[in-house]
Write a protein that holds these residues in place. Structure first.
Motif, short mmCIF file in Angstrom:
data_model
loop_
_atom_site.label_atom_id
_atom_site.label_comp_id
_atom_site.label_asym_id
_atom_site.label_seq_id
_atom_site.Cartn_x
_atom_site.Cartn_y
_atom_site.Cartn_z
N ASP A 1 0.86 -1.18 0.00
CA ASP A 1 0.00 0.00 0.00
C ASP A 1 0.90 1.23 0.00
N ALA A 2 0.83 2.02 -1.07
CA ALA A 2 1.70 3.19 -1.22
C ALA A 2 1.15 4.43 -0.55
N HIS A 3 -0.09 4.38 -0.07
CA HIS A 3 -0.71 5.58 0.51
C HIS A 3 -1.44 5.17 1.78
N HIS A 4 -0.73 5.26 2.90
CA HIS A 4 -1.23 4.71 4.16
C HIS A 4 -0.80 5.66 5.28
N HIS A 5 -1.76 6.11 6.08
CA HIS A 5 -1.47 7.13 7.08
C HIS A 5 -1.38 6.55 8.49
N TYR A 6 -0.46 7.15 9.27
CA TYR A 6 -0.25 6.70 10.64
C TYR A 6 0.21 7.87 11.49
N MET A 7 -0.42 8.03 12.66
CA MET A 7 0.01 9.04 13.63
C MET A 7 0.26 8.34 14.96
N GLY B 1 -4.88 -9.18 2.49
CA GLY B 1 -3.70 -9.74 1.86
C GLY B 1 -2.62 -8.73 1.53
N VAL B 2 -2.60 -7.59 2.24
CA VAL B 2 -1.58 -6.56 2.01
C VAL B 2 -0.36 -6.89 2.87
N ASP B 3 0.80 -6.95 2.23
CA ASP B 3 2.03 -7.36 2.93
C ASP B 3 2.72 -6.20 3.64
N MET B 4 2.75 -5.04 2.97
CA MET B 4 3.47 -3.90 3.53
C MET B 4 2.71 -2.62 3.21
N ALA B 5 3.04 -1.55 3.95
CA ALA B 5 2.43 -0.24 3.70
C ALA B 5 3.47 0.85 3.94
N VAL B 6 3.41 1.89 3.13
CA VAL B 6 4.27 3.05 3.29
C VAL B 6 3.50 4.09 4.10
N LEU B 7 4.01 4.41 5.28
CA LEU B 7 3.33 5.34 6.19
C LEU B 7 3.76 6.77 5.91
#
Length: 335
Positions: free
Chosen positions: A4-10, A55-61
Motif C-alpha cells: 500500500d503506497a498511501h497509508h497514514h499513521y500518527m 492480503g496486504v504485505d506492507m504499507a508506506v506510512l
C-alpha cells in the motif's frame, strides 16, 4: 507482494496532543489544516488486522498533512514513527514529515530520517498556503537537491485545505484537493524537472484531477526551447489538437515529462473507473496500489474489494503484479 503506497499513521504519543484517543472520529478545521482525527490512525493492531484480511504485505506510512506544524512537530512525528516501526519493521515503511517553511531545518530532517531512521522517502504537501508551493525555489530547491543526492522518492499529498478553495458543498474535500494535486503536477513539469530531471515524485490519488484533464493539459503544453520542439508563430498561442501535437512533436515532448511521474491509487476508495482510467493514461510501470487508509478506506473489507477489482482488470497479469506491489518495490529498492 502487495504494498500500500498511501497509508497514514500518527503515533499515539502525538495523537494525544491533538485529540482524545477515546472519542469517535472528529474533523477539525483551522487556518492551516482540515484534518479528521480517527482512532485507527494510531492503532497498529487494527492496521495489521485489516491488511492481513485483504492480503496486504506492507504499507508506506506518511503524515505530510502535519508538515504545517513546523520543525519540532515533524521531528517528534518522525522519531515516534521510527520507534513504532522497530516493532513491525517487516510490515511498514515510512516517508517522513518535512518542515518546508524552514529550508535549513527541512534538509536536516531529511538527513535524519533517511540516514538515521532509515525511512524510504520524503512526504511533502502539494502546496502550503498562498506562498508555499512546489515552484518556490527558495524553500523547495534544498529539499529537491537532498532528495536527488540521497536518491529517495518524494511522496506528495494534497493540502487538506488548499488556499482559496471553498469549504461549503464539500468542494474542498471532493474537488479542491484533486485540483491542488493537478496544479502541483504542472509546477513540477514546468518549474522542477528542468533543474532536477532525475527527481522522483509520487503523485497522490491517481494525480487528483490530472488524468481527466491530461488531454487538455497536453493541448496547452508549452515546450521549453531546449526541448528542440518548433513553435509555429501562427498557432503558438492556440491549443493544439491531437494531430497537431503529433505533427509538431509536442506529444513526444509532453509524454517524456509526464512519464517521469509515479502515481498512487488512493483517493477514491477503490472506485473501479478511476483505476481503469489510470491504466489507459499512465505507463503501467508507474502505477502503485494505494488505499489512503484509514481515511478514504478504513476497513479490511474495502481494501480487499479494491484488490479484487484489480485482479479482474483486463490487463496482463504482470501489470497487475506491478501495480499491486512490484513497481513500488522497485522504486524503493526493496529486496
Amino acid at each position: 507482494m502487495i504494498i500500500d503506497a498511501h497509508h497514514h499513521y500518527m503515533p499515539l504519543k502525538v495523537y494525544k496532543d491533538f485529540a482524545d484517543p477515546s472519542l469517535p472520529a472528529k474533523r477539525v478545521i483551522d487556518k492551516n489544516n482540515d484534518f479528521t482525527f480517527n482512532a485507527r490512525l494510531y492503532q497498529t493492531d487494527t492496521h495489521l488486522r485489516d491488511m492481513d484480511f485483504a492480503g496486504v504485505d506492507m504499507a508506506v506510512l506518511t503524515l505530510s498533512q502535519w508538515n504545517v506544524g513546523g520543525a519540532e512537530l515533524c521531528r517528534r512525528i518522525n522519531d515516534a514513527v521510527a520507534e513504532d516501526l522497530v516493532k513491525h519493521g517487516d510490515r511498514f515503511l515510512a516517508a517522513g514529515c518535512v518542515p518546508v517553511n524552514d529550508p535549513e531545518a527541512a534538509v536536516a530532517e531529511v538527513e535524519h530520517m533517511i540516514k538515521d531512521l532509515h525511512f524510504h522517502g520524503i512526504a511533502l504537501l502539494t502546496s502550503q498556503g498562498p506562498d508555499i508551493n512546489l515552484s518556490n525555489r527558495e524553500l523547495m530547491s534544498p529539499i529537491y537537491q537532498k532528495a536527488c543526492e540521497l536518491d529517495v522518492p518524494i511522496f506528495l499529498h494534497p493540502h487538506l485545505k488548499p488556499y482559496g478553495i471553498e469549504l461549503e458543498c464539500t468542494i474542498n474535500r471532493s474537488i479542491g484537493r484533486g485540483f491542488d494535486t493537478a496544479k502541483a503536477a504542472l509546477r513540477i513539469i514546468y518549474d522542477v524537472y528542468p533543474e532536477f530531471p532525475e527527481i522522483k515524485f509520487v503523485l497522490p490519488h491517481f494525480g487528483g484531477a490530472l488524468l481527466g484533464l491530461k488531454g487538455r493539459i497536453n493541448a496547452f503544453f508549452e515546450p521549453r526551447q531546449d526541448l528542440g520542439v518548433p513553435v509555429p508563430p501562427e498557432i503558438q498561442p492556440l491549443p493544439k489538437t491531437p494531430l497537431e501535437q503529433e505533427e509538431l512533436g509536442y506529444k513526444v515532448a509532453f509524454e517524456d515529462l509526464f512519464d517521469r511521474f509515479y502515481f498512487d491509487g488512493g483517493g477514491s476508495g477503490g472506485w473501479d473507473p478511476i483505476t481503469r482510467l489510470a491504466m489507459m493514461t499512465v505507463r503501467h510501470d508507474r502505477l502503485f496500489f494505494g488505499c489512503d487508509y484509514p481515511f478514504e478506506i478504513h476497513t479490511g473489507r474495502d481494501i480487499k474489494y479494491y484488490i479484487d477489482n484489480v485482479h479482474r482488470l483486463d490487463i496482463p497479469e504482470e501489470d497487475k503484479r506491478g501495480f499491486l506491489g512490484e513497481n513500488l518495490a522497485r522504486l524503493l529498492k526493496l529486496k
